[in-house]
Enzyme design. Structure first.
Site, PDB file in Angstrom:
ATOM      1  N   TRP A 359       0.827  -1.208   0.000  1.00 58.10           N
ATOM      2  CA  TRP A 359       0.000   0.000   0.000  1.00 58.10           C
ATOM      3  C   TRP A 359       0.863   1.261   0.000  1.00 58.10           C
ATOM      4  O   TRP A 359       0.385   2.352  -0.259  1.00 58.10           O
ATOM      5  CB  TRP A 359      -0.921   0.011   1.216  1.00 58.10           C
ATOM      6  CG  TRP A 359      -0.223   0.250   2.534  1.00 58.10           C
ATOM      7  CD1 TRP A 359       0.925  -0.354   2.971  1.00 58.10           C
ATOM      8  CD2 TRP A 359      -0.600   1.162   3.567  1.00 58.10           C
ATOM      9  NE1 TRP A 359       1.266   0.104   4.220  1.00 58.10           N
ATOM     10  CE2 TRP A 359       0.346   1.037   4.616  1.00 58.10           C
ATOM     11  CE3 TRP A 359      -1.640   2.064   3.718  1.00 58.10           C
ATOM     12  CZ2 TRP A 359       0.277   1.786   5.787  1.00 58.10           C
ATOM     13  CZ3 TRP A 359      -1.712   2.804   4.891  1.00 58.10           C
ATOM     14  CH2 TRP A 359      -0.757   2.661   5.914  1.00 58.10           C
ATOM     15  N   GLU A 489       0.806  -2.832  12.430  1.00 59.93           N
ATOM     16  CA  GLU A 489       1.092  -4.265  12.438  1.00 59.93           C
ATOM     17  C   GLU A 489       1.400  -4.822  13.821  1.00 59.93           C
ATOM     18  O   GLU A 489       1.807  -5.973  13.939  1.00 59.93           O
ATOM     19  CB  GLU A 489       2.222  -4.555  11.457  1.00 59.93           C
ATOM     20  CG  GLU A 489       1.806  -4.248  10.032  1.00 59.93           C
ATOM     21  CD  GLU A 489       2.813  -4.663   8.981  1.00 59.93           C
ATOM     22  OE1 GLU A 489       3.960  -4.985   9.344  1.00 59.93           O
ATOM     23  OE2 GLU A 489       2.449  -4.651   7.791  1.00 59.93           O
ATOM     24  N   LYS A 602       2.525   0.163  16.303  1.00 58.18           N
ATOM     25  CA  LYS A 602       3.800   0.247  15.589  1.00 58.18           C
ATOM     26  C   LYS A 602       3.894   1.551  14.801  1.00 58.18           C
ATOM     27  O   LYS A 602       4.939   2.142  14.643  1.00 58.18           O
ATOM     28  CB  LYS A 602       3.893  -0.951  14.642  1.00 58.18           C
ATOM     29  CG  LYS A 602       5.123  -1.016  13.775  1.00 58.18           C
ATOM     30  CD  LYS A 602       5.049  -2.230  12.843  1.00 58.18           C
ATOM     31  CE  LYS A 602       6.220  -2.286  11.880  1.00 58.18           C
ATOM     32  NZ  LYS A 602       6.031  -3.282  10.824  1.00 58.18           N
ATOM     33  N   GLN A 603       2.734   1.976  14.278  1.00 54.19           N
ATOM     34  CA  GLN A 603       2.767   3.086  13.313  1.00 54.19           C
ATOM     35  C   GLN A 603       1.423   3.817  13.283  1.00 54.19           C
ATOM     36  O   GLN A 603       0.446   3.350  13.855  1.00 54.19           O
ATOM     37  CB  GLN A 603       3.063   2.523  11.931  1.00 54.19           C
ATOM     38  CG  GLN A 603       1.985   1.592  11.401  1.00 54.19           C
ATOM     39  CD  GLN A 603       2.509   0.668  10.308  1.00 54.19           C
ATOM     40  OE1 GLN A 603       2.861  -0.466  10.594  1.00 54.19           O
ATOM     41  NE2 GLN A 603       2.539   1.148   9.076  1.00 54.19           N
TER      42      GLN A 603
HETATM   43  C1  BGC Z   1       4.945  -1.523   7.622  1.00 55.22           C
HETATM   44  C2  BGC Z   1       3.925  -1.569   6.528  1.00 55.22           C
HETATM   45  C3  BGC Z   1       4.612  -1.308   5.203  1.00 55.22           C
HETATM   46  C4  BGC Z   1       5.759  -2.273   4.996  1.00 55.22           C
HETATM   47  C5  BGC Z   1       6.551  -1.976   3.737  1.00 55.22           C
HETATM   48  C6  BGC Z   1       6.063  -2.505   7.327  1.00 55.22           C
HETATM   49  O1  BGC Z   1       7.050  -2.400   8.300  1.00 55.22           O
HETATM   50  O2  BGC Z   1       4.374  -1.824   8.863  1.00 55.22           O
HETATM   51  O3  BGC Z   1       2.931  -0.608   6.750  1.00 55.22           O
HETATM   52  O4  BGC Z   1       3.701  -1.428   4.178  1.00 55.22           O
HETATM   53  O5  BGC Z   1       6.645  -2.167   6.083  1.00 55.22           O
HETATM   54  O6  BGC Z   1       7.095  -0.714   3.773  1.00 55.22           O
END
Ligand code: BGC
Length: 703
Positions: A359, A489, A602-603
């Site tokens: 995404w 995540e 996490k984000q």
């Molecule tokens: C993130 C995702 C992201 C992926 C690739 C992961 O660490 O949590 O949101 O899409 O990295 O960048």
């Protein structure tokens, strides 16, 4: 403002090596070449020597712990396709190697106006005789199949015999690092030999992939001159087992002599050209005839145009300016431009995340290109349109009778995520893709694209939202979506992820809008689409009910939107219990269930939804939610700080906005996440641009 990034050093240092391979990689949206050293490195040095083609992959089996129904059983990986980088030069039998002269001074340069990288080295051989090397590399934007190495050296006081070996390997492997989960777990043999032949200007090797049955051709020509006088090659050999060509030269030089090796490499593949072998030959003849100087000129012209649209400057801050320019340049280098490919999380700079598209493209990078390079943006959307059938199949596999479900990570349009709670469960990717299509339509007003492609994508993605949830009695008959993972995540398989529900509702709204508009501007095309996808008017009635009744978790006491139904019930996060060295690598050090049970993120997750649709929230609401998420977000993903920074700008938290923006801007050049060796963080780089335009300048398309 200078568009040059430089690193200087003395001797070969293993610690910097891989970081420099990423920083000084050359890419043009089609090919990507790591900034590895032509002469190689000592055997005990860790190096990721790779040349990649965007969208070119092989498939490897993927072991699942239990053979449950419909889990993904194989996955694609971006391949290291060949090695045309090797040039070995010996002086009276001693090979040039930076490792053999601890005092050699070097300067590495990335020139983002000229579109080249350069390595200059002052080197002495064992007798103390000096030579100066000046090696320029380019991945051409004019001829995207072309990668060049312009390898020059001058003798300062060396007299003697020079021997050059220019090599070209057709069978190579991907990098293997069992300690990094973002890299492929095993190193497979993905390529096999197909064909070798001498062509008009050089030699061409064709290899094919073991499982995906694709072909890649690499054709190489060497032009060697001494003081501008052409040298004939001495011996040309082909090693059948290694599928490798070796072209060698031998001559004497004296102090002051200048030697130049121009190595042209052309890459073609059977995804784009059925007859990639002959196309490679033809292209090689063409580029050799045109000559490297003409490609340097065109490269500069191309970049002039690009910077005219995309340059930004922060007056008075050298470091931030440097990173703004670097980040923007990397986005250009990474972007698939031909509809066959997209933008991998790490661009074409390394093998982190196996070259997969996430995404990241739609939510982070595409908004940048929609505003600055809308044609390029359209090509990236085309890639999603072209993989709509795979997404339709995927929806069926997940039990949805209608609609399309895009994969969480992919190259060829099929799902490649290994662990479904952090992969397939991220259904929000559907709404993210829809968001990018709609943003493109809003900004460009491209009605033809709406009719030809966008409406179909918007409707098919919306249909999955109308099937995945239900009006739940226990929640006042609101529409609930359970068992999904939001962007964050560290909280997997949750119920009513705020971001997902919000974005799903907008996806449905946009699909409705697209159908209405299409009916109005091109009734025939509308009828054809309705027929093609068997769309029923009743579906709209159901969509309307969902739009009006979408459920959002809300905590009355705190007056915030929790990330999901269970978020506030989770255990308060106590970082002091986690040893410092393990804090940034939770999945590497703790069982996933330990992670999922903590009240932390996490984000950016709910916050991202609120930012994208901030017109639905009051400033007070935005502030309260920002303040809350500020306390629970760990920013362990590179996709996080930029979002907090933009929202901070919107609510007037200027200092925090600048702090987050600066962290995002410098993230890669300062290797803040300690994994830059495996490639750039393209999403965050785009987040830097967004920080300025959507953050400080406050640009919105839906205000
Ligand atoms: C993130 C995702 C992201 C992926 C690739 C992961 O660490 O949590 O949101 O899409 O990295 O960048």
């Amino acid at each position: 403002m200078s568009k040059i990034y430089q690193v200087t050093g003395i001797g070969l240092n293993e610690k910097n090596l891989q970081l420099q391979e990423t920083i000084f990689h050359n890419a043009n949206g089609y090919i990507g070449v790591r900034g590895t050293l032509e002469e190689g490195v000592p055997a005990d040095f860790d190096t990721m020597r790779g040349m990649y083609i965007n969208g070119f992959y092989d498939i490897a089996p993927m072991k699942q712990a239990e053979k449950l129904c419909n889990l993904v059983e194989d996955k694609e990986s971006m391949l290291n396709v060949a090695d045309t980088q090797t040039i070995e030069v010996s002086f009276d039998g001693q090979k040039f190697s930076m490792a053999d002269d601890a005092d050699c001074r070097y300067v590495r340069t990335l020139d983002m106006e000229k579109g080249i990288t350069r390595r200059e080295v002052d080197w002495s051989n064992k007798e103390g005789k000096q030579l100066h090397f000046n090696i320029t590399r380019m991945a051409s934007f004019e001829e995207r199949s072309l990668f060049t190495i312009d390898y020059c050296f001058q003798s300062i006081d060396f007299s003697g015999t020079v021997e050059i070996h220019s090599r070209h390997l057709g069978l190579v492997r991907n990098y293997f690092n069992p300690k990094d989960p973002r890299l492929a777990g095993e190193s497979h043999n993905h390529l096999k030999k197909e064909d070798v032949h001498i062509c008009e200007s050089g030699a061409c090797l064709v290899s094919s992939t073991v499982e995906s049955h694709l072909k890649v051709a690499s054709a190489v020509a060497n032009i060697v001159t001494v003081n501008q006088k052409r040298q004939p090659s001495e011996v040309v050999t082909y090693d059948e087992t290694a599928h490798a060509m070796d072209v060698s030269y031998r001559f004497d030089i004296r102090p002051g002599d200048e030697v130049r090796i121009i190595k042209y490499s052309i890459f073609t593949d059977s995804i784009r050209e059925e007859d990639c072998r002959n196309v490679a030959d033809e292209k090689l003849s063409k580029v050799v005839e045109q000559g490297i100087a003409s490609y340097y000129k065109k490269q500069q012209e191309y970049l002039k145009e690009f910077w005219n649209n995309s340059s930004m400057e922060i007056v008075g801050d050298r470091d931030l300016n440097e990173s703004l320019c670097f980040n923007m340049y990397q986005l250009l280098q990474s972007a698939g431009y031909d509809g066959y490919s997209s933008i991998a999380a790490k661009g074409l700079s390394g093998e982190g995340y196996e070259g997969h598209y996430f995404w990241d493209t739609e939510m982070y990078v595409l908004p940048v290109f929609i505003y600055t390079e809308s044609e390029l943006a359209k090509q990236l959307l085309n890639y999603r349109y072209d993989t709509l059938n795979q997404a339709r199949d995927r929806a069926k596999i997940l039990g949805h009778e209608k609609g399309a479900l895009y994969p969480w990570r992919t190259i060829n349009g099929e799902e490649a995520s290994t662990y479904f709670p952090l992969g397939t469960a991220q259904y929000h990717v559907n709404a993210d893709i829809a968001y990018a299509f709609k943003l493109y339509l809003d900004i460009t007003g491209d009605d033809k694209f709406l009719v030809d492609e966008a409406a179909e994508v918007l409707v098919e993605t919306a249909r999955v939202w109308a099937d995945v949830g239900c009006f739940a009695e226990c929640k006042d008959n609101k529409y609930c979506i359970c068992a999904v993972t939001g962007p964050d995540e560290y909280n997997a398989i949750v119920d009513n992820n705020f971001y997902t529900n919000l974005m799903a509702r907008e996806n449905i709204r946009d699909a409705k809008w697209a159908l209405e508009k299409m009916k109005e501007i091109d009734k025939d095309a509308y009828d054809a689409l309705v027929k093609k996808i068997d769309f029923k008017e009743e579906e709209i009635d159901y969509w309307d009910r969902i739009i009006e009744n979408m459920y959002f978790p809300y905590d009355e006491k705190m007056q915030i939107y929790p990330q999901d139904d269970g978020f506030l019930m989770r255990k308060p996060w106590d970082e002091s219990k986690i040893p410092e060295e393990k804090r940034h690598l939770l999945y590497e050090n703790y069982h996933p269930l330990f992670v999922y049970r903590q009240k932390m993120a996490k984000q950016a997750d709910a916050i991202l939804g609120m930012l994208l649709h901030s017109n639905y929230f009051t400033n007070e609401e935005l502030k309260r939610n920002y303040d809350f998420y500020q306390t629970v977000t760990l920013h362990h993903s590179s996709l996080s700080t930029c979002i907090f920074g933009i929202l901070a700008s919107q609510i007037g938290y200027d200092d925090e906005a600048y702090k987050y923006f600066s962290q995002s801007a410098r993230m890669d050049l300062d290797d803040i996440h300690n994994n830059f060796y495996a490639g750039i963080h393209a999403a965050n780089m785009a987040g830097t641009w967004q920080g300025i335009v959507f953050g400080f300048a406050g640009v919105r398309s839906n205000a």
